[in-house]
Design an enzyme around this catalytic site. Structure first.
Site, PDB file in Angstrom:
ATOM      1  N   GLY A   9       0.805  -1.219   0.000  1.00 17.35           N
ATOM      2  CA  GLY A   9       0.000   0.000   0.000  1.00 17.35           C
ATOM      3  C   GLY A   9       0.833   1.262   0.000  1.00 17.35           C
ATOM      4  N   GLY A  11      -0.114   3.929   2.200  1.00 15.00           N
ATOM      5  CA  GLY A  11      -0.709   4.674   3.307  1.00 15.00           C
ATOM      6  C   GLY A  11       0.334   5.328   4.193  1.00 15.00           C
ATOM      7  N   ALA A  12      -0.165   6.140   5.130  1.00 13.29           N
ATOM      8  CA  ALA A  12       0.728   6.917   5.991  1.00 13.29           C
ATOM      9  C   ALA A  12       1.582   6.017   6.890  1.00 13.29           C
ATOM     10  CB  ALA A  12      -0.106   7.883   6.832  1.00 13.29           C
ATOM     11  N   GLY A  14       2.364   2.863   6.386  1.00 14.47           N
ATOM     12  CA  GLY A  14       3.301   2.161   5.499  1.00 14.47           C
ATOM     13  C   GLY A  14       4.500   3.046   5.187  1.00 14.47           C
ATOM     14  N   ASN A  99      -5.954  -0.628  12.187  1.00 18.74           N
ATOM     15  CA  ASN A  99      -6.857  -0.238  13.267  1.00 18.74           C
ATOM     16  C   ASN A  99      -8.034  -1.191  13.283  1.00 18.74           C
ATOM     17  OD1 ASN A  99      -5.568   2.087  14.201  1.00 18.74           O
ATOM     18  ND2 ASN A  99      -6.626   3.421  12.747  1.00 18.74           N
ATOM     19  N   ALA A 125       0.473   9.583  11.835  1.00 14.71           N
ATOM     20  CA  ALA A 125       1.087   9.903  10.535  1.00 14.71           C
ATOM     21  C   ALA A 125       0.010  10.430   9.609  1.00 14.71           C
ATOM     22  CB  ALA A 125       1.737   8.663   9.940  1.00 14.71           C
ATOM     23  N   LYS A 183      -6.071  -0.904  21.992  1.00 15.01           N
ATOM     24  CA  LYS A 183      -5.980   0.021  20.856  1.00 15.01           C
ATOM     25  C   LYS A 183      -7.366   0.301  20.285  1.00 15.01           C
ATOM     26  CE  LYS A 183      -4.263   2.655  17.778  1.00 15.01           C
ATOM     27  NZ  LYS A 183      -3.959   2.311  16.438  1.00 15.01           N
ATOM     28  N   ASN A 191     -11.302   8.400  17.084  1.00 16.84           N
ATOM     29  CA  ASN A 191     -11.556   8.494  15.637  1.00 16.84           C
ATOM     30  C   ASN A 191     -12.912   9.083  15.263  1.00 16.84           C
ATOM     31  OD1 ASN A 191      -9.148   7.126  15.980  1.00 16.84           O
ATOM     32  ND2 ASN A 191      -9.364   5.981  14.100  1.00 16.84           N
ATOM     33  N   SER A 253      -7.025   9.078  11.572  1.00 15.65           N
ATOM     34  CA  SER A 253      -7.193   8.436  10.262  1.00 15.65           C
ATOM     35  C   SER A 253      -8.650   8.526   9.801  1.00 15.65           C
ATOM     36  CB  SER A 253      -6.739   6.982  10.331  1.00 15.65           C
ATOM     37  OG  SER A 253      -7.374   6.327  11.408  1.00 15.65           O
TER      38      SER A 253
HETATM   39  O1  PAF Z   1      -6.308   6.048  13.707  1.00 12.35           O
HETATM   40  C1  PAF Z   1      -5.545   6.928  14.138  1.00 12.35           C
HETATM   41  O2  PAF Z   1      -5.555   8.082  13.730  1.00 12.35           O
HETATM   42  C2  PAF Z   1      -4.509   6.530  15.187  1.00 12.35           C
HETATM   43  O3  PAF Z   1      -4.688   5.153  15.481  1.00 12.35           O
HETATM   44  C3  PAF Z   1      -4.544   7.342  16.493  1.00 12.35           C
HETATM   45  C4  PAF Z   1      -3.660   6.648  17.511  1.00 12.35           C
HETATM   46  C5  PAF Z   1      -5.952   7.492  17.029  1.00 12.35           C
HETATM   47  C6  PAF Z   1      -3.869   8.668  16.336  1.00 12.35           C
HETATM   48  O4  PAF Z   1      -4.492   9.536  15.458  1.00 12.35           O
END
Ligand code: PAF
Length: 297
Positions: A9, A11-12, A14, A99, A125, A183, A191, A253
């Site tokens: 990919g 992505g950020a 990656g 995620n 990222a 997580k 999010n 993200s």
């Molecule tokens: O999905 C995200 O953006 C990241 O997992 C996190 C840790 C919430 C930081 O922005």
């Protein structure tokens, strides 16, 4: 000769892995889908830019000298694993880095004989442009086996240092399921709220968000406990606040997915909690509200 690292990919996350491999002089290549432009630049937190010079990707089947890192969105995993199934040998190590939940089940179905590891990171990222990624928040990466594999101990000694170079610091977890729930909780809290309010993570430190954050934490902890994972709501809220502080300048993200009109990972995040809670007969009104509100955007 170290294993060659194959990063999927563009992505950020990656991008962070690619920059980490490059800085550590590890052989790596980046495999992007279709016509997508490859990543070229990764800016670190100090503003220094790494120009990526990956090895060219070839069509040879990956073997036990390869590591396949899959830093894709949860909803892209099924397609990617189906595609890579025939391109890897049964002894190619695979790291799923995404995620939300669902990776273990997909890996069990599509690559049951491979050594599969799971990783979850709290690094922030951001993709600034199609070919440029910026590291926006310092975090750490949890790593563990997705399911039992006879060479787990050897694998750990081989893969952990590579992941350390790519996206360290790495903390090895024998209880990867607990790490995933921890997580998941952070993603459930940060999010959807950042996406709905159109704010950076740091905004959620404002006291007005505290009751919602707390309710999300309580609901996720109750559901986790019903699934056999012990998590305490007070320390969960503290962890969420720490990530908010460490990634204050980051757009989550999901915020980015909504802003760029891309599909989100809501089903694998709050949606997963709602599903598990339903199975266990637990009421999770705030997570349900987050799920419906994101789907309605
Ligand atoms: O999905 C995200 O953006 C990241 O997992 C996190 C840790 C919430 C930081 O922005």
């Amino acid at each position: 000769m170290p294993r060659r690292i194959n990063i999927l990919g563009s992505g950020a996350i990656g991008g962070l892995c690619a920059a980490g491999a490059q800085k550590s002089n590890l052989p790596y290549c980046c495999s992007t889908r279709d016509q997508r432009p490859p990543l070229k630049y990764v800016e670190d937190m100090g503003g220094q830019i790494t120009t990526l010079t990956p090895l060219p990707c070839n069509d040879e089947k990956l073997d036990n000298n390869d590591l396949l890192i899959v830093p894709l969105k949860a909803f892209q995993l099924e397609h990617a694993l189906r595609h890579w199934q025939s391109r890897i040998s049964p002894d190619t190590a695979v790291v799923l880095l995404h995620n939300g939940m669902g990776g273990i089940e997909l890996a069990r179905d599509s690559i049951p004989h491979n050594p599969v590891l799971l990783a979850t990171t709290s690094h922030g990222a951001l993709k600034l442009k199609a070919d440029t990624v910026k590291h926006t928040g310092m975090g750490s990466t949890m790593l563990g086996m997705a399911f039992h594999h006879e060479s787990a101990t050897v694998l750990r000694t081989q893969i952990q240092p590579l992941m350390e170079a790519c996206i360290g610091p790495v903390i090895w977890r024998d209880d990867m399921h607990t790490a995933l729930w921890q997580k998941l909780l952070i993603n459930c809290a940060i999010n959807p709220l950042t996406a709905l309010a159109d704010v950076k993570n740091g905004e959620l430190a404002h006291i007005s968000y505290r009751p919602t954050l707390q309710a999300i934490c309580e609901e996720v902890c109750l559901t986790a406990q019903a699934c056999g994972i012990f998590m305490d709501a007070d320390s969960a809220l503290e962890q969420v606040l720490t990530v908010i502080e460490n990634t204050a300048n980051n757009y989550s993200s999901m915020h980015q997915d909504i802003a760029h009109k891309r599909p989100t990972e809501i089903d694998a995040i709050n949606g997963y909690v709602v599903k598990q809670a339903q199975k266990k007969g637990i009421d999770v009104p705030v997570n349900t509200q987050m799920l419906l509100a994101i789907k309605a955007l």
